[in-house]
Design an enzyme around this catalytic site. Structure first.
Site, short mmCIF file in Angstrom:
data_model
loop_
_atom_site.label_atom_id
_atom_site.label_comp_id
_atom_site.label_asym_id
_atom_site.label_seq_id
_atom_site.Cartn_x
_atom_site.Cartn_y
_atom_site.Cartn_z
N GLY A 1 -4.85 -0.12 -4.30
CA GLY A 1 -6.09 -0.38 -5.06
C GLY A 1 -6.03 0.21 -6.47
N ASP A 2 -5.41 1.40 -6.60
CA ASP A 2 -5.29 2.03 -7.92
C ASP A 2 -4.35 1.22 -8.81
OD1 ASP A 2 -6.98 4.09 -7.19
OD2 ASP A 2 -5.35 5.38 -6.52
N ALA B 1 -2.48 3.85 -2.76
CA ALA B 1 -2.57 3.54 -4.20
C ALA B 1 -2.44 2.06 -4.54
CB ALA B 1 -1.56 4.35 -5.02
#
Ligand code: ADP
Length: 298
Positions: free
Chosen positions: A245-246, A243
């Site tokens: 990148g999220d 996560a």
């Protein structure tokens, strides 16, 4: 205000001493469920930083659907435009983790695969007064394309995190204001060009305006026209990069919605990504506004 069109998945994680062979049954050591899906993760990332977030998507009429709606609501995400699919089950990711922490993942998209152009059109209200549209590629492309078109016509800033990567039509790329791929996705989108600079030029030639390439522990690269700027990553102790990148995408979109410059927005993304890698899990690892502000001050 942010509009997100994207996926909601339940991650089902089993731990085992090793990965099973085809036909083999192994006894594992634990089972846990975690809310996930890139759409939901990015919605939570932005909401936790103080954004008003409206999410468009689908879950099934099942217990996982109930649980996923409840978790994103707990972080303040507006779920008015998330439908309960009458046929398909909620999307799941079946994850096996071996003793070394290596995983194998099988995703069954379920209801996410039924998010349609019609869903987006019927959710036109979600776009009213919105500043930024944030989309990924875990829902059908026709839904993504319709959302991008609607936003583009309404003068809403369009941010696309092209994950998982697939080749995209130039008509779509031309309407994207900010494209946020990681290195792997950049190569794929550029038709396999692995040289970073060449891949960037290839995408610019297709009409991409602003590229923000996330570089993991190297930080992020901003590319606009001939200008290139590298924002080094914050030095942190890595626990779990899930996560990251999220966290980056959600924070970047939130900052743009608040009128910050692309450079400031990338700093927010960089900080949120760095904090997320210091903690285990996807949604649990996403930082609050206070944490990011504290981090940016240091
Ligand atoms: P993805 O998770 O999509 O593969 P990246 O690995 O590029 O994306 O990570 C996204 C962002 O998270 C990076 O641009 C950076 O800001 C932050 N990040 C990732 N890994 C690290 C790390 N090891 N140290 C500090 N920041 C990191």
């Amino acid at each position: 205000t942010l509009v997100i069109v994207g996926s909601l998945n339940m991650d089902l994680v089993v731990r085992a001493p090793r990965h099973p062979q085809p036909g083999e049954t192994l006894i594992g050591s634990s089972f846990q469920t975690f809310p996930g899906g890139k759409g939901a993760n990015q919605a939570v990332a932005a909401a936790r930083l103080g954004a008003k977030v409206r999410m468009i998507g689908r879950v099934g009429q099942d217990a996982f659907g109930d649980a996923l709606l409840a978790t994103v609501q707990r972080d303040g995400v507006d779920t008015t435009f998330i439908r309960r699919d009458p046929q398909a089950p909620t999307g799941v990711a079946l994850i096996t983790l071996d003793a070394k922490g290596q995983n194998t993942i099988v995703v069954a998209s379920g209801a996410n695969g039924n998010v349609s152009a019609e869903d987006v059109r019927q959710s036109a209200q979600a776009f009213e007064g919105a500043d930024v549209l944030l989309v990924q590629l875990e829902c059908p492309l026709e839904a993504v394309q319709t959302a991008v078109q609607l936003a583009h016509q309404a003068g809403i800033i369009v941010v696309l995190n092209p994950a998982p990567a697939q080749p995209l039509p130039a008509e779509l790329l031309q309407m994207v204001d900010y494209l946020i791929p990681n290195q792997h996705e950049l190569t794929l989108l550029a038709g396999g060009i692995s040289d970073r600079e060449q891949a960037i030029r290839h995408l610019q030639a297709q009409g991409v305006r602003y590229l923000v390439v996330t570089l993991g522990e190297e930080g992020a690269l901003l590319a606009l026209g001939e200008d290139r700027l590298i924002l080094p990553a914050y030095p942190v102790e890595v626990v779990d990069t899930v996560a990251a990148g999220d966290a980056f995408a959600g924070a970047f979109a939130l900052a743009l919605a608040e009128g910050k410059t692309p450079l400031d927005a990338a700093c927010w993304g960089n900080a949120a990504g760095a904090i997320a890698v210091t903690r285990p899990g996807a949604q649990p690892s996403l930082p609050t506004r206070q944490e990011v502000e504290q981090f940016l001050k240091e």
